[in-house]
Every structure is written in C-alpha cells, then in structure tokens.
Design a protein around this motif. Structure first.
Motif, PDB file in Angstrom:
ATOM      1  N   ARG A   1       8.341  -6.622 -10.345  1.00 25.97           N
ATOM      2  CA  ARG A   1       6.904  -6.880 -10.409  1.00 25.97           C
ATOM      3  C   ARG A   1       6.146  -5.617  -9.969  1.00 25.97           C
ATOM      4  O   ARG A   1       5.691  -5.523  -8.828  1.00 25.97           O
ATOM      5  N   PRO A   2       6.023  -4.633 -10.857  1.00 22.46           N
ATOM      6  CA  PRO A   2       5.430  -3.344 -10.470  1.00 22.46           C
ATOM      7  C   PRO A   2       4.009  -3.444  -9.922  1.00 22.46           C
ATOM      8  O   PRO A   2       3.650  -2.678  -9.025  1.00 22.46           O
ATOM      9  N   GLU A   3       3.199  -4.389 -10.423  1.00 22.92           N
ATOM     10  CA  GLU A   3       1.831  -4.499  -9.915  1.00 22.92           C
ATOM     11  C   GLU A   3       1.829  -4.949  -8.460  1.00 22.92           C
ATOM     12  O   GLU A   3       1.049  -4.434  -7.641  1.00 22.92           O
ATOM     13  N   GLN A   4       2.691  -5.903  -8.132  1.00 17.67           N
ATOM     14  CA  GLN A   4       2.757  -6.364  -6.752  1.00 17.67           C
ATOM     15  C   GLN A   4       3.343  -5.286  -5.844  1.00 17.67           C
ATOM     16  O   GLN A   4       2.920  -5.129  -4.694  1.00 17.67           O
ATOM     17  N   LEU A   5       4.313  -4.534  -6.371  1.00 11.94           N
ATOM     18  CA  LEU A   5       4.893  -3.440  -5.600  1.00 11.94           C
ATOM     19  C   LEU A   5       3.854  -2.369  -5.309  1.00 11.94           C
ATOM     20  O   LEU A   5       3.761  -1.867  -4.178  1.00 11.94           O
ATOM     21  N   GLU A   6       3.057  -2.015  -6.305  1.00 13.63           N
ATOM     22  CA  GLU A   6       2.030  -0.990  -6.098  1.00 13.63           C
ATOM     23  C   GLU A   6       0.959  -1.460  -5.127  1.00 13.63           C
ATOM     24  O   GLU A   6       0.423  -0.663  -4.356  1.00 13.63           O
ATOM     25  N   ARG A   7       0.643  -2.738  -5.168  1.00 11.74           N
ATOM     26  CA  ARG A   7      -0.326  -3.263  -4.203  1.00 11.74           C
ATOM     27  C   ARG A   7       0.224  -3.145  -2.785  1.00 11.74           C
ATOM     28  O   ARG A   7      -0.511  -2.776  -1.847  1.00 11.74           O
ATOM     29  N   LEU A   8       1.493  -3.439  -2.628  1.00 11.86           N
ATOM     30  CA  LEU A   8       2.121  -3.310  -1.314  1.00 11.86           C
ATOM     31  C   LEU A   8       2.167  -1.857  -0.883  1.00 11.86           C
ATOM     32  O   LEU A   8       1.870  -1.521   0.273  1.00 11.86           O
ATOM     33  N   ARG A   9       2.530  -0.977  -1.796  1.00 12.56           N
ATOM     34  CA  ARG A   9       2.609   0.450  -1.471  1.00 12.56           C
ATOM     35  C   ARG A   9       1.246   0.991  -1.053  1.00 12.56           C
ATOM     36  O   ARG A   9       1.145   1.764  -0.094  1.00 12.56           O
ATOM     37  N   ALA A  10       0.186   0.590  -1.746  1.00 12.55           N
ATOM     38  CA  ALA A  10      -1.158   1.041  -1.393  1.00 12.55           C
ATOM     39  C   ALA A  10      -1.535   0.559   0.005  1.00 12.55           C
ATOM     40  O   ALA A  10      -2.153   1.297   0.788  1.00 12.55           O
ATOM     41  N   GLU A  11      -1.163  -0.679   0.328  1.00  7.23           N
ATOM     42  CA  GLU A  11      -1.460  -1.222   1.652  1.00  7.23           C
ATOM     43  C   GLU A  11      -0.728  -0.439   2.746  1.00  7.23           C
ATOM     44  O   GLU A  11      -1.321  -0.071   3.771  1.00  7.23           O
TER      45      GLU A  11
ATOM     46  N   VAL B   1      11.370  -2.435   7.728  1.00  4.75           N
ATOM     47  CA  VAL B   1      12.253  -1.889   6.694  1.00  4.75           C
ATOM     48  C   VAL B   1      11.544  -1.822   5.358  1.00  4.75           C
ATOM     49  O   VAL B   1      11.582  -0.791   4.654  1.00  4.75           O
ATOM     50  N   ILE B   2      10.861  -2.891   4.965  1.00  2.00           N
ATOM     51  CA  ILE B   2      10.163  -2.900   3.679  1.00  2.00           C
ATOM     52  C   ILE B   2       9.044  -1.868   3.664  1.00  2.00           C
ATOM     53  O   ILE B   2       8.847  -1.145   2.671  1.00  2.00           O
ATOM     54  N   ALA B   3       8.301  -1.769   4.755  1.00  2.00           N
ATOM     55  CA  ALA B   3       7.218  -0.768   4.814  1.00  2.00           C
ATOM     56  C   ALA B   3       7.772   0.637   4.643  1.00  2.00           C
ATOM     57  O   ALA B   3       7.206   1.459   3.903  1.00  2.00           O
ATOM     58  N   MET B   4       8.881   0.941   5.296  1.00  2.00           N
ATOM     59  CA  MET B   4       9.460   2.278   5.188  1.00  2.00           C
ATOM     60  C   MET B   4      10.004   2.539   3.774  1.00  2.00           C
ATOM     61  O   MET B   4       9.880   3.643   3.246  1.00  2.00           O
ATOM     62  N   LEU B   5      10.592   1.535   3.163  1.00  2.00           N
ATOM     63  CA  LEU B   5      11.139   1.707   1.820  1.00  2.00           C
ATOM     64  C   LEU B   5      10.046   2.037   0.811  1.00  2.00           C
ATOM     65  O   LEU B   5      10.163   2.983   0.029  1.00  2.00           O
ATOM     66  N   VAL B   6       8.971   1.244   0.810  1.00  6.69           N
ATOM     67  CA  VAL B   6       7.936   1.477  -0.198  1.00  6.69           C
ATOM     68  C   VAL B   6       7.120   2.726   0.119  1.00  6.69           C
ATOM     69  O   VAL B   6       6.535   3.331  -0.779  1.00  6.69           O
ATOM     70  N   HIS B   7       7.082   3.122   1.382  1.00  2.22           N
ATOM     71  CA  HIS B   7       6.332   4.318   1.779  1.00  2.22           C
ATOM     72  C   HIS B   7       7.041   5.594   1.331  1.00  2.22           C
ATOM     73  O   HIS B   7       6.395   6.593   1.015  1.00  2.22           O
ATOM     74  N   HIS B   8       8.368   5.556   1.279  1.00  4.63           N
ATOM     75  CA  HIS B   8       9.130   6.781   1.032  1.00  4.63           C
ATOM     76  C   HIS B   8       9.887   6.804  -0.299  1.00  4.63           C
ATOM     77  O   HIS B   8      10.273   7.879  -0.755  1.00  4.63           O
ATOM     78  N   PHE B   9      10.113   5.630  -0.907  1.00  4.34           N
ATOM     79  CA  PHE B   9      10.997   5.597  -2.070  1.00  4.34           C
ATOM     80  C   PHE B   9      10.383   4.851  -3.252  1.00  4.34           C
ATOM     81  O   PHE B   9       9.605   3.906  -3.080  1.00  4.34           O
ATOM     82  N   ASP B  10      10.768   5.307  -4.428  1.00  2.00           N
ATOM     83  CA  ASP B  10      10.626   4.521  -5.648  1.00  2.00           C
ATOM     84  C   ASP B  10      11.975   3.863  -5.907  1.00  2.00           C
ATOM     85  O   ASP B  10      13.016   4.484  -5.680  1.00  2.00           O
ATOM     86  N   PHE B  11      11.960   2.631  -6.362  1.00  3.33           N
ATOM     87  CA  PHE B  11      13.249   1.980  -6.648  1.00  3.33           C
ATOM     88  C   PHE B  11      13.119   1.085  -7.871  1.00  3.33           C
ATOM     89  O   PHE B  11      12.061   0.519  -8.151  1.00  3.33           O
ATOM     90  N   GLN B  12      14.211   1.016  -8.594  1.00  2.00           N
ATOM     91  CA  GLN B  12      14.289   0.173  -9.777  1.00  2.00           C
ATOM     92  C   GLN B  12      15.751  -0.115 -10.081  1.00  2.00           C
ATOM     93  O   GLN B  12      16.640   0.650  -9.685  1.00  2.00           O
ATOM     94  N   PRO B  13      16.024  -1.211 -10.785  1.00  2.00           N
ATOM     95  CA  PRO B  13      17.424  -1.517 -11.140  1.00  2.00           C
ATOM     96  C   PRO B  13      17.981  -0.426 -12.055  1.00  2.00           C
ATOM     97  O   PRO B  13      17.258   0.119 -12.888  1.00  2.00           O
ATOM     98  N   PRO B  14      19.246  -0.070 -11.922  1.00  2.00           N
ATOM     99  CA  PRO B  14      19.842   0.946 -12.798  1.00  2.00           C
ATOM    100  C   PRO B  14      19.979   0.421 -14.222  1.00  2.00           C
ATOM    101  O   PRO B  14      20.027  -0.793 -14.440  1.00  2.00           O
ATOM    102  N   PRO B  15      20.039   1.319 -15.208  1.00  2.00           N
ATOM    103  CA  PRO B  15      20.229   0.881 -16.587  1.00  2.00           C
ATOM    104  C   PRO B  15      21.508   0.048 -16.729  1.00  2.00           C
ATOM    105  O   PRO B  15      22.539   0.379 -16.160  1.00  2.00           O
TER     106      PRO B  15
END
Length: 207
Positions: A35-45, A167-181
């Motif tokens: 859910r990229p939109e929800q992820l970006e909202r979290l990252r912005a926060e 943990v979640i705050a640090m992950l979204v603050h420092h990393f992009d993540f997505q499932p591998p092909p």
C-alpha cells in the motif's frame, strides 16, 4: 516459586517479549509494502517528527505518530499473531446462560472478535484511518492483540508496543522496501503464533 510457574513465566516472556513483537513488525511491513500511499503517509509523518535525527531516542515523542499507531492497531486487528488464547476460570462463571465450574479451560477465538462487522465496518479491509475517527463507537475499543487484556494484560505490553513503533519508524525513515521480483504470496502459518510465511523484502537505503 514452583518449577511450573518458572517455566510458564519464561515461556510468556519469550513469546510476548520477542515472538509477538517481531511477528507484528513483520505483518506491518507486509501490509505497508502493498500500500504505497499509506506507506508514504507514514514516512511523511516520521520524517516530520524526526527531521535530521537518524534515530528515535525520545519515547515521549510517541504522540507524534498517530498514523503509525493507526497502522499498528489495524495490523493487529487483521493479523493478530495470537488469534487463539487460552484461559482458565478461577471460579464458577456464567457465560451465555451456561454454567461453567471453576478450573474450566476456555479457548477464545480472538480473531472472530476483530472481524465483527458491527464493531469494525468493512471488517475485511485494511483501513488504518478507522483508528483516527474517534467519534465512531468502534474506536473506543482496542483490537484483540497478542498481549491480552484486563487484569492479566501482559506486563511487557507497553514496552513491546514502544519497540514496534521504534522499529517501524526507523525502517521507514531510512529504507525503501518492496517484495523482490517473483516473490511467493505471503501466507498465514499458525503454530501457536500466527507468522507470515514467505515474507521477503528488498531493502535499500533512501537516497
């Protein structure tokens, strides 16, 4: 303390203090990755709260993450890592018009509560914003989560929730993540706790 009490407390500490916390983080990553939109909202926060700080070091700052908390609550509602919990009656009890004597063992299907449409409209939909709509009656409740409730709530619950937020705050603050092909579909696997099977993520430092 009796040996069985020591063993029971040790098992509780291991499962609630490590397993439930880690699995909840895994399920949150899975839900956000799709859910990229929800992820970006979290990252912005998170970015707005932390600024240039590389780490979240102030637990009192937890109020700065309402969307993170909403995502966490919704994840635990739909993906409870302890969907079944056992309890024993300490005294005689009446439930649903039936009498149960003391020492009766109960197995409670916690997930059934979290999927009641009359409590959580659109119960099958991952919708974190439901936890921000304070006027709705279902927002006065907490989801059935792995730390129990009432007088026997896990004593480590607040620490575990703080760890999940961190943990979640640090992950979204420092990393992009997505499932591998070619990643296999993530499935639920129940073995005392419910874990994500086939959960794989590619993680890259944000530019």
């Amino acid at each position: 303390m009796a040996l069985h009490d020591s063993l029971g407390n040790t098992l509780t500490a291991l499962l609630a203090g490590e397993d439930a916390t880690a699995l909840s983080v895994g399920w949150m990553i899975h839900e956000l990755a799709g859910r990229p939109e929800q992820l970006e909202r979290l990252r912005a926060e998170v970015d707005a709260a932390l600024g240039d700080d590389p780490l979240w070091t102030d637990p009192e700052q937890r109020d700065a993450f309402p969307w993170l908390d909403a995502v966490m609550q919704e994840t635990m509602r739909l993906r409870p890592v302890a969907p079944i919990q056992g309890m024993t009656a300490n005294e005689d009890v009446e439930l649903g018009g039936r009498h149960f004597p003391a020492r009766t063992n109960f197995m409670m299907a916690m997930r059934a509560l979290s999927l009641k449409e009359e409590i959580y409209p659109e119960e099958q939909t991952f919708r974190p914003e439901r936890w921000l709509e304070a006027r709705d009656v279902h927002f006065t409740q907490k989801p059935p989560h792995p730390f129990g409730g009432g007088k026997r709530t896990c004593p480590g619950m607040n620490l575990a929730l703080l760890e999940i937020r961190s943990v979640i705050a640090m992950l979204v603050h420092h990393f992009d993540f997505q499932p591998p092909p070619g990643a296999r579909p993530v499935e639920e696997r129940f073995a005392f706790t419910m874990r994500p099977e086939n959960l794989r993520m590619q993680m890259r430092l944000r530019g």
